[in-house]
Design a protein around this motif. Structure first.
Motif, PDB file in Angstrom:
ATOM      1  N   ARG A  63       0.723  -0.888  -0.234  1.00  0.00           N
ATOM      2  CA  ARG A  63       0.172   0.177   0.112  1.00  0.00           C
ATOM      3  C   ARG A  63       1.128   1.037   0.143  1.00  0.00           C
ATOM      4  O   ARG A  63       1.830   1.128   0.792  1.00  0.00           O
ATOM      5  CB  ARG A  63      -0.790   0.130   1.395  1.00  0.00           C
ATOM      6  N   ARG A 153      -6.020   9.266   3.167  1.00  0.00           N
ATOM      7  CA  ARG A 153      -6.648   8.776   3.785  1.00  0.00           C
ATOM      8  C   ARG A 153      -7.288   7.937   3.336  1.00  0.00           C
ATOM      9  O   ARG A 153      -7.491   6.326   4.408  1.00  0.00           O
ATOM     10  CB  ARG A 153      -8.138   9.699   3.402  1.00  0.00           C
ATOM     11  N   LEU A 155      -5.345   4.851   2.353  1.00  0.00           N
ATOM     12  CA  LEU A 155      -3.982   3.755   3.581  1.00  0.00           C
ATOM     13  C   LEU A 155      -5.055   3.273   5.410  1.00  0.00           C
ATOM     14  O   LEU A 155      -5.473   2.370   4.935  1.00  0.00           O
ATOM     15  CB  LEU A 155      -3.004   4.861   4.193  1.00  0.00           C
ATOM     16  N   ARG A 156      -5.810   3.981   5.245  1.00  0.00           N
ATOM     17  CA  ARG A 156      -6.569   3.853   6.933  1.00  0.00           C
ATOM     18  C   ARG A 156      -7.875   3.240   6.457  1.00  0.00           C
ATOM     19  O   ARG A 156      -8.232   2.444   7.398  1.00  0.00           O
ATOM     20  CB  ARG A 156      -7.252   5.079   6.849  1.00  0.00           C
ATOM     21  N   SER A 157      -8.147   2.668   5.397  1.00  0.00           N
ATOM     22  CA  SER A 157      -9.239   1.823   5.408  1.00  0.00           C
ATOM     23  C   SER A 157      -8.875  -0.106   4.350  1.00  0.00           C
ATOM     24  O   SER A 157      -7.673   0.302   4.650  1.00  0.00           O
ATOM     25  CB  SER A 157     -10.027   2.183   3.953  1.00  0.00           C
TER      26      SER A 157
END
Length: 157
Positions: A63, A153, A155-157
């Motif tokens: 990622r 943002r 990356l947080r999911s």
């Protein structure tokens, strides 16, 4: 994105793409969860294309959130006049379009000259980063900060 032990092939073209891919490979080998990479455009628009290519590159599965600060990340410090005013201790007028300022670092230094209390420019940046409205930065720095923020943002999911 320079480190002596992480080398990219120095053949013709796509230097920033190659460097970004080498960082992806290094991160994967070290079992990192993700890579966040930000570089300054410094008036070289080909860097944006190369970093976007590395962001989309499917040859390495890790990622990532790669971004390009237009012209430099210092421009992002100029995007939120309320944060500037809070940090510098005086009312700072809205700055022109941050991504079009020719010398954002110099503009930050000029604003810093009147700061109360006096502080180092790096401290100014740290405090602005703590105070800044991310949505204001996304709006005012739409070519550089917005895509980078969206990738971070994601990356947080």
């Amino acid at each position: 994105i320079q480190r002596n032990d992480i080398h990219a092939h120095h053949g013709q073209g796509q230097g920033y793409f190659k460097k970004a891919v080498r960082w992806l490979l290094h991160a994967r080998a070290q079992h990192y969860e993700a890579v966040v990479l930000l570089i300054d455009e410094d008036g070289r628009p080909e860097r944006t294309e190369q970093l976007d290519h590395a962001q989309q590159f499917s040859g390495v599965t890790i990622r990532r959130a790669m971004g390009m600060a237009i012209r430099t990340f210092d421009a992002w410090m100029l995007a939120d006049e309320q944060a500037l005013s809070t940090v510098l201790g005086y009312t700072v007028q809205r700055q022109p379009d941050p991504e079009t300022i020719k010398d954002p670092k110099g503009q930050c230094a000029t604003l810093l000259e009147k700061a109360r209390p006096a502080m180092a420019q790096r401290d100014m940046y740290t405090r602005i980063a703590e105070e800044a409205d991310v949505d204001a930065l996304r709006s005012r720095c739409s070519r550089g900060f917005r895509p980078f923020a969206d990738r971070v943002r994601a990356l947080r999911s």
